[in-house]
Design a protein around this motif. Structure first.
Motif: not given
Lengths: 392, 427
Positions: B73-75, B77, B163, B165, B375, B378-379, B387, B390
């Motif tokens: 995972m990045g996005a 971070v 991004n 955010e 999703n 990811n689960n 992990i 995104f």
């Protein structure tokens, strides 16, 4: 020659806490007299702060522990609080990983938020703002959103004479008109008119005084439809004594490092909490932590009235870990004791320096300097400081 | 008994006597009775050190940490490797700062910050750089506000490939200031130059573009910057320090302001807690832009406003990280690059994923899952201690079932094999 640990005061304090076992059936009272030690053990018994200070002064190479900072607002950070904030399960989690994989973190934020809501008499806290400026921004944005929803045109922010620059600057960015007033009933009464949207005041004030007429001021403002905000920059002196929520404040903000001993440096932390009463909770920044029917915590973004995001992700998570640890190790009685000892230290120091008799909370201004002795300092530290004050 | 308090009962009595009071409670006599706390607020009884450790360990234990799991995972971070020495220096600095040293006048610490600034100048090619803020989103807000005030204009154009955010935080602020915020599309994974330039009118103060952008794609920064400058608009570049060891620097394409997150320089994931953001400015605006940086005045280092402890520690960590890496920091970036491409090729070679954008990328890329909801993938990844990426549809619904995968220098071939195998398995 360095000071030996035995030269410290030996006063029956202690720097540890025992694990709470709940097992109390067996005591040493039943040990046979013949087996018991004869001479009473007599070791120096010091509080954690003094032990840390002692070893630090011995171990420090060129970096001498700068105790004088503790007279200006720096508090002692307990080692365990620093330690738990560095656990892998906190430092190694990704902000976007699924909720299932971060239930501990979510619960931490949820719990800490609820605890401080109760401590300060607010209904909900946002953990997102990193600076005082952002906290001010958040409160003003909430007021603006609330104004828009209620279709009022008010455009004046009333601030106290000791307001921070960041409050004035933020208000200007919003295009609000700022009006400065003393925080007495009469002064507020004469400054209030139909254009006033919000009142921001510091309680305790910059020079450590409690705004005694606060209830009257707040109800006066409420009667005029004004939102009352507390810049609780010096609130730590009140925890366990009185709550901003009970004084009539609708919103408040405070620096986590000021309220809780979670950082030892001067200057602000990276987390300024913003608390609001029920009427304003819908406007808080997204996301907020919620709990669903299956008792799973989750980030709730579905809040249509929210002002949006004021910071990336969820604010300074590390500060919240430390805050929760501090709250849990302190407890209500601990907070009350800290408030009392802080008040005692500061008033004693003020008496020695200024000879002036009025009481203050936590800090006072003397010689153009703010003095704010830490609750960890003791009488002899203050005596020594006062005796040397003004000498080179 | 509060173990952080060192006053003895006797000392407390003496102080009360000096103040002419019988107990410390009298010091609160200014507080009207009607606002004083009647009942204690509800807190559990104070926990012992051991017990609080247990509580916190329990909470930490219920999170899946990248130190145990394998993180793709990045996005914004990133899970980079932090050498032990960096952690050690950071810890030592933390202990030192816990000694309550007044950092604004502490020569050795200012020296570290000063050195960090020099490093960042070299990395970014900007005229002056400082650790301006806690968080990039806030640094962007400040830069945009500066541009608007400087140009006396009220329109900000931002690429949609920045991004989300950061864009959300900017949006909140623009709403407060009554400024206009326009988002230029990024249909093929990079900023649409035509659309962006079309939005740049006489009211526009600045343009904000990120590189590598949110999809990991390297934007045409030189082209964009030149075109924006022709219209006398400020160009704000959001950059990644690691990528700058390979790609064109904002100094080279003449960005007016360059800013980015310091997390990739020795920082931990920490649930997105802010580390620090750096801001660099060009020579032209360096006199106007307020940077709280350490300056060398006749051999004496000075800092206007002290940093808070958290940011200072992050800067020291970054400084230690760069110091330890030296030129080898390029190798970190190169490894990220090669790992990401390796993973990309492997994933798109399966039938479960297909490429979306055909653009050069760094460390991070987007693919579309053809068989399963990302999703769900990811689960499933969590079951295998991984992990996953995104889910892009949360922020870019038009991309559908797309997955943004980051591959840092930490990932091994075995990990990638397993990742690809489990991600593409259809069950």
């Amino acid at each position: 020659m360095k000071k030996s640990i035995f030269e410290n005061k030996i006063c029956g304090k202690h720097g540890y806490t025992l694990p709470q076992t709940a097992i109390d059936e067996y005591t040493t009272d039943s040990v046979s007299e013949s087996l018991l030690r004869e001479n009473k053990l007599d070791l120096p018994s010091l509080d954690e702060y003094s032990v840390s200070l002692h070893f630090r002064s011995l171990l420090a190479d060129n970096d001498e522990y700068n105790k004088s900072e503790c007279f200006h607002g720096v508090r002692y950070l307990r080692s365990v609080i620093d330690d738990v904030s560095k656990l892998d399960g906190f430092t190694g989690i990704h902000p976007y990983q699924l909720g299932d994989a971060g239930q501990g973190a979510l619960e931490l934020l949820f719990t800490a938020g609820h605890m401080i809501s109760d401590m300060f008499g607010m209904d909900m806290f946002s953990l997102q703002s990193a600076t005082k400026m952002q906290a001010m921004f958040t409160m003003l944005a909430i007021a603006k959103a609330h104004r828009q929803e209620n279709d009022v045109k008010k455009n004046v922010i009333l601030v106290s004479t000791d307001a921070c620059k960041c409050a004035l600057k933020t208000a200007a960015e919003f295009g609000f008109e700022v009006r400065v007033t003393d925080m007495t009933v009469d002064a507020v009464k004469s400054s209030l008119d139909e254009n006033v949207l919000l009142l921001i005041l510091k309680n305790p004030t910059r020079d450590g005084k409690f705004v005694t007429e606060i209830s009257e001021i707040a109800s006066l403002a409420h009667d005029a439809g004004v939102i009352v905000c507390c810049d609780a920059s010096h609130v730590s002196s009140l925890i366990g004594i009185a709550r901003p929520g009970d004084m009539g404040f609708d919103m408040m903000c405070f620096d986590m490092a000021e309220a809780f001993a979670i950082s030892n440096s001067r200057g602000e932390s990276a987390c300024v909490a913003v608390g609001v009463k029920n009427e304003f909770t819908d406007y808080l920044p997204v996301p907020v932590v919620d709990i669903d029917e299956e008792e799973q915590y989750f980030f709730n973004y579905d809040r249509p009235k929210s002002i949006g995001k004021v910071n990336a992700f969820y604010g300074d998570f590390t500060a919240w870990i430390k805050a929760l640890a501090f709250i849990l190790t302190t407890g209500f009685d601990g907070f009350k004791e800290i408030a009392e000892v802080s008040a005692l230290n500061v008033n004693y120091m003020k008496l020695l320096l200024s000879k002036e008799k009025s009481f203050v909370l936590k800090r006072f201004i003397f010689d153009n300097t703010a003095f704010e002795p830490s609750f960890s300092l003791d009488k002899s530290d203050i005596d020594e400081f006062a005796a040397n004050y003004g000498k080179k | 008994m509060n173990i952080s308090i060192s006053n003895t009962t006797e000392q407390i009595r003496e102080m009360c006597l000096a103040l002419g009071i019988s107990s410390p409670e009298e010091l609160f006599s200014d507080i009207p009775e009607n606002v004083k706390l009647k009942e204690p607020f509800t807190l559990p009884e104070a926990l012992s050190e051991y017990d609080v450790k247990k509580v916190m360990q329990n909470l930490a234990g219920r999170n899946i940490s990248a130190s145990d799991a394998v993180c793709f995972m990045g996005a914004g971070v990133y899970d980079h490797f932090v050498p032990a020495l960096v952690t050690k220096i950071s810890q030592h600095a933390s202990n030192l700062l816990n000694g309550a040293i007044d950092i604004a006048s502490h020569g050795s610490i200012l020296q570290i910050v000063y050195d960090y600034q020099e490093y960042m100048k070299k990395l970014t090619g900007m005229h002056s750089v400082s650790a301006s803020d806690h968080d990039v989103s806030v640094a962007i807000v400040k830069a945009a506000k500066f541009a608007c005030d400087d140009k006396a204009k009220k329109k900000i154009v931002v690429s949609r490939a920045v991004n989300p955010e950061y864009r959300k935080v900017l949006k909140t602020h623009c709403a407060a200031w009554n400024h206009e915020l326009c988002e230029a599309d990024c249909a093929d994974g990079s900023t649409s130059v035509e659309e962006l330039l079309e939005m740049c009118d006489e009211n526009t103060a600045c343009v904000i573009v990120q590189c590598p952008n949110f999809f990991g794609i390297i934007e045409q920064m030189k082209l964009l910057c030149d075109a924006v400058h022709e219209r006398e608009i400020l160009f704000i570049a959001v950059v990644d320090p690691l990528s700058l060891t390979i790609y064109k620097t904002p100094g080279e394409y003449n960005a007016d302001i360059a800013l980015g997150d310091g997390q990739t320089l020795g920082g931990t994931l920490s649930y997105g807690a802010p580390h620090f953001a750096f801001t660099g400015v060009s020579k032209e605006i360096s006199d106007k832009y307020y940077l709280n940086s350490v300056i060398n005045k006749n051999g004496v280092l000075m800092l206007k406003k002290p940093f808070d402890q958290q940011r200072l520690l992050s800067v020291i960590t970054a400084s230690a990280y760069i110091a330890l890496m030296g030129n080898g920091i390029t190798d970190v970036a190169k490894t990220c690059y090669s790992n990401a491409y390796y993973t990309y090729e492997k994933l798109t070679a399966t039938t479960a994923f297909k490429a979306i954008f055909n653009k050069p990328f760094f460390r991070e890329f987007a693919v579309k899952a053809t068989k399963k909801n990302v999703n769900d993938i990811n689960n499933r990844m969590l079951d295998y201690g991984m992990i996953g990426g995104f889910a892009l549809k949360n922020e870019y619904s038009e991309l559908g079932n797309a997955w943004l995968v980051a591959v840092t220098e930490k990932r091994s071939a075995d990990e990638v094999e397993l990742f690809v195998k489990e991600a593409s398995r259809s069950i």
